[in-house]
Design an enzyme around this catalytic site. Structure first.
Site, PDB file in Angstrom:
ATOM      1  CG  HIS A 174      -9.473 -22.610  10.948  1.00  0.00           C
ATOM      2  ND1 HIS A 174     -10.011 -23.706  10.292  1.00  0.00           N
ATOM      3  CD2 HIS A 174     -10.506 -21.749  11.163  1.00  0.00           C
ATOM      4  CE1 HIS A 174     -11.318 -23.513  10.141  1.00  0.00           C
ATOM      5  NE2 HIS A 174     -11.634 -22.348  10.654  1.00  0.00           N
ATOM      6  CG  ASP A 217      -0.236   0.016   2.525  1.00  0.00           C
ATOM      7  OD1 ASP A 217       0.995   0.159   2.541  1.00  0.00           O
ATOM      8  OD2 ASP A 217      -0.912  -0.101   3.556  1.00  0.00           O
ATOM      9  CB  CYS A 271      -6.843 -25.808   7.303  1.00  0.00           C
ATOM     10  SG  CYS A 271      -7.329 -25.778   9.042  1.00  0.00           S
ATOM     11  CG  ASP A 313      -5.962  -5.639   1.722  1.00  0.00           C
ATOM     12  OD1 ASP A 313      -5.441  -5.337   2.811  1.00  0.00           O
ATOM     13  OD2 ASP A 313      -6.590  -4.812   1.027  1.00  0.00           O
TER      14      ASP A 313
END
Length: 379
Positions: free
Chosen positions: A337, A94, A308, A268
């Site tokens: 997770h 960013d 996972c 994001d």
């Protein structure tokens, strides 16, 4: 030659959702995508190898924080962020513009740039559009952002009108300062708070500058999700169809699906790992606070439907025990997770777009997740 290209594969019949491929200097990645956040050149508690195993393609780092620590010169000497953090896939940085918003009590905005107080030491800092680009050029990310101001969603109309005009001027200055357009793609950032005419004007102003990609800023900053979706409904159709669209700072499961429906390609958010460190987990049946007493003798996985690493090997009872004892491994397991959950959610979203079933997928997901239950907790 452009640093990145966006390849549109398919648009869904009944929504604005689209499948695509983002081609970068460090690989090609399917969209829509969720990008884990590694503020200080690391996704908290996770290794690059674990992220790749989960299917992460692009990850984020923060320009402002890396400017302060360790300094962009050190990262550059190390060969850039990819070498420094041992990540050979996509990286996005960013601009530092969000800190103009989040550090509002310690900054002063003027035409030339922004005066800051270092949030760590109190030292005076000055960040300009040119400096923000120079830092990102040194960091070496594949995708870099224009310097902007992120006004509050409910800021006054006149303030926002002046703010977006200045952000456009900053974007023009950033384009001129950019040293590596052949290997780093500079995105323009569209602002405008909650004002439709200003949002549309700024999107058109940014599109006229012909950036290789466009970010949507100033959302997920206190407005309701209904307000955010209303902005996306009219804004994304104004953005170039052949360029990637990036919704900044959004990462709750429902917002990822809603954004994809409206034609967003990239997302994001720090949410996944931030709440994981508090023992809060995303599951197929909703939010689960694994440190709660009710899980002390629960010998099932966090999410029985998840494959996972955490869910394949450890139980709620064990993870609760680790977190209650302040063991770092417990926070790693919840972080693994949650990050996997969002990356896998986007795999399912892409498949639903391929099948022209994204609206049906959203309905089924919301029902199982519990969003439709009265007083259902949200992230």
């Amino acid at each position: 030659m452009a640093a990145i290209t966006y390849e549109l594969i398919k648009e869904e019949k009944h929504t604005g959702a689209r499948l695509g491929i983002l081609h970068t200097p460090h690989g090609s990645f399917p969209t829509p995508m969720y990008m884990p956040v590694g503020t200080l050149a690391t996704v908290k508690a996770l290794s690059p190898e674990e992220l790749k195993e989960m299917g992460a393609g692009v990850i984020l780092s923060n320009t402002y924080h890396l400017w302060l620590r360790p300094g962009e010169d050190i990262v550059q000497e190390a060969g850039g962020l990819h070498s420094f953090m041992n990540w050979d896939q996509g990286i996005l940085t960013d601009s530092g513009g969000f800190q103009v918003f989040s550090l509002s009590e310690m900054r002063q905005i003027e035409e030339e740039g922004v005066h800051f107080r270092n949030h760590l030491s109190g030292e005076k800092l000055f960040l300009t559009p040119e400096k923000a680009i120079a830092i990102q050029n040194a960091l070496g990310a594949d995708l870099i952002m224009s310097f902007d101001e992120c006004p509050d969603y409910h800021q006054s109309y006149d303030y926002v009108k002046n703010s977006i005009a200045r952000t456009t001027r900053w974007a023009e200055r950033g384009l001129k300062a950019h040293q590596h357009p052949d290997r780093q793609a500079l995105f323009g950032i569209c602002q405008g708070a909650g004002y439709k005419d200003l949002r549309l004007q700024h999107a058109r102003d940014m599109a006229a500058l012909d950036f290789p990609g466009y970010s949507i800023g100033g959302l997920s900053v206190g407005e309701t999700k209904e307000e955010m979706n209303a902005v996306l409904d009219y804004l994304t159709p104004e953005l170039p169809k052949d360029k990637p669209r990036y919704l900044m700072g959004v990462g709750s499961p429902d917002a990822l699906i809603d954004g994809a429906i409206r034609g967003v390609d990239m997302f994001d958010c720090v949410l996944a790992t931030r709440i994981a460190r508090n023992g809060t987990c995303m599951t197929s049946q909703g939010r689960l606070v694994v440190k709660n007493a009710q899980y002390a003798r629960d010998y099932t996985p966090i999410d029985p439907k998840c494959d996972c690493y955490t869910c394949r090997h450890y139980t709620r009872a064990y993870i609760r025990h680790l977190i209650k004892c302040d063991e770092t491994f417990g926070l790693r397991l919840t972080s693994i997770h949650n990050t996997h959950f969002l990356l896998n959610l986007m795999v399912q979203v892409r498949q639903a777009i391929q099948d022209d079933q994204l609206l049906e997928f959203r309905q089924a997901f919301r029902e199982e997740y519990g969003y439709n239950r009265p007083n259902a907790p949200e992230f």
